[in-house]
Every structure is written in structure tokens, then in C-alpha cells.
Design an enzyme around this catalytic site. Sequence first.
Site, PDB file in Angstrom:
ATOM      1  N   SER A 155     -16.276  39.046  26.696  1.00 20.91           N
ATOM      2  CA  SER A 155     -15.688  40.383  26.757  1.00 20.91           C
ATOM      3  C   SER A 155     -16.597  41.328  27.554  1.00 20.91           C
ATOM      4  CB  SER A 155     -15.419  40.882  25.337  1.00 20.91           C
ATOM      5  OG  SER A 155     -14.649  42.050  25.331  1.00 20.91           O
ATOM      6  N   ASP A 251      -3.905  39.003  25.302  1.00 16.49           N
ATOM      7  CA  ASP A 251      -5.086  39.854  25.478  1.00 16.49           C
ATOM      8  C   ASP A 251      -4.813  40.839  26.607  1.00 16.49           C
ATOM      9  OD1 ASP A 251      -7.593  40.957  25.916  1.00 16.49           O
ATOM     10  OD2 ASP A 251      -8.620  39.040  26.165  1.00 16.49           O
ATOM     11  N   HIS A 281      -7.590  38.258  22.033  1.00 19.47           N
ATOM     12  CA  HIS A 281      -8.937  38.620  22.465  1.00 19.47           C
ATOM     13  C   HIS A 281      -9.930  38.395  21.320  1.00 19.47           C
ATOM     14  CE1 HIS A 281     -11.857  40.728  24.988  1.00 19.47           C
ATOM     15  NE2 HIS A 281     -12.314  41.251  23.868  1.00 19.47           N
TER      16      HIS A 281
END
Length: 308
Positions: A155, A251, A281
Site C-alpha cells: 500500500s 480495491d 485492499h
Amino acid sequence: MSASDLLATEMRAVLDRLATEDGPQPDPTLLPPAEGRALAEASNRRWNRGGPVMARELIVETADGRRAYVYIPQGDSGAQAILYVHGGGWSYCSAATHEGAARWLAEAAGAPVVTFDYRLAPEHRYPAGLEDCLSVWAGREGILPGRIWSVSGDSAGANLAMAMMLRLDGRDLPQSGLLFYGVYDADFDSPSYRAIAEGPGLTRDKMRRYWDFYTGPDADRLADPGLTPANAPDAALAALPPLYLNAAEIDPLCSDSERLAARLHALGRKDRFDLIAGVVHGFMQMSLWLPQSVDAYRRAGDAFRDIT
């Protein structure tokens, strides 16, 4: 078809279990930073249970005075190591919340994984966190001497890992990069931002707030590859070491990875890209309950051996 209709059976079961165990939870991005961080720490530390047992675990002081946490798997050859940058919207989480991730990656790759804490936004905005990452990278020889190093992150940590490689500009680059559902652009009208705007999990509005925390609301994010690596010049992307990228299908950031992978391919590179179906996610944090997470680490480990 809605985003929730795309959830894999296992992913839906995990989300249902979390809802049952935790009950209604506030949005951490709407809380004061200390409260949001405490919530993120509590919700993420559960994933450290049940991870692979390491041959050795070390805490080492880095050259710049911070702590590095070293996870050395069984069968380590002594040749390689991976510096792992944790995610959390540049504002939340820590080496402690990603201990499980480090263990799973170390086992899958067959190489030690090193985690650390960097300064977090909004108190420390860009480029503070990136500078901390670069500082740890520069002093990596003092953590595990004599290794050939790669870099990894999830991320916002994948964003920082990419930004590190671009900032190094061909000098002292890692051997490879393993990047999981990263933030590479700030286009809130991308296909996935539109399709997964309301989650489940990460939402478009949360990402807008994360960006505001990290850069302030008025920054020109698209002009600086340190913020949006997908917008780096062709020559800079072409000069990167071999990469492995993955993305979660459900996501808002999925298009970031898909577009970056397509651009790298158009440059003639052979980087590997995996789209993991039916997951949200942050799914790689969920190895305790989610088989797709365990499999994603296996894929990353296989890619690591192929490209190093």
C-alpha cells in the site's frame, strides 16, 4: 454487479468475522491522529498470530538511531535480505502491525525481512517518511552485513519503496522490488476508484484524506514522482530493478497497479504482475484466516527467486 458481489467466499467470511468480533468501528481517518493510530494498531496486531516461526529474530539499532526488526527464516542462505516498508496510508501502522507480514514474506522468499518505523503524517508530511526510508536503506549494511538487498512494501509502503528506487536514480539500487497493492497515482477517477469508491474496506474518501494527511490538500501530487511514481519519466522507470507487483481486485487502488504494470510492459520490461481475484485492499495482512493471503506470499516468494 456491486463490489461486494465480487468477494471470494473466503474473503466474505473474513469480513463477516471481523464485523462480528469488532462490532461497528469508527473511520480512523476521521479521528485525531493518535486515536486513529491506536485503532489501526489494535485492529492490525491480530494478524501477527499464527505466523511462521523464524530461525532467529533480532532487534538492531540502525545507523540513524532507529530500531530495525529482523526476521530470519529457516534455511536462510546468508546471501540476501529484504527491506520491508509497512503500509497504513503514510499515517498509521508500524513495524509492530506488520510483524506477521514480515514473517510470511521471509518464509516465502527464503530470506530475512527487515522492518522499521518511519515518521508518519500528518505531523510529518512528505518527504519525511521517504527520507527515513532512504536513511535506513543507506545504513542497511549495519543491519545484516554482506547481503544483497531487495525492497518490498504494501500500500503506502509500496509507494515509499517505489519512491526510494526512483530517488536513488540508478545509484545503489536494490536487486529487486516486491510491491503489494501500492499507491502509485492520485487519479480519483480511475476505473477502480469509481467502481470501489465505497469499499468494502478502503474507500475513495479515505484515500483522499490519506493524501491530504501526507501532502496537504494543495500539493501538486502528479508532478512529483516521489509522490506518484506512475508519473515518473520513461527513463526513470526503465532503469528500475526487476519488479513484482500485485493488486487486489476489490480495491480503489487496483487501477494504480494495473496502469503501472501496463506502462512498465510498454517500456519492454518483463516485470511480473498478479491480480488477485475476490479480495479487498490489505488482504495480505489476513493470513491468519485468508488462504488467498498465504498464496499471495507464495507467489511473491516464487517471483523473488525468479528475479534475483
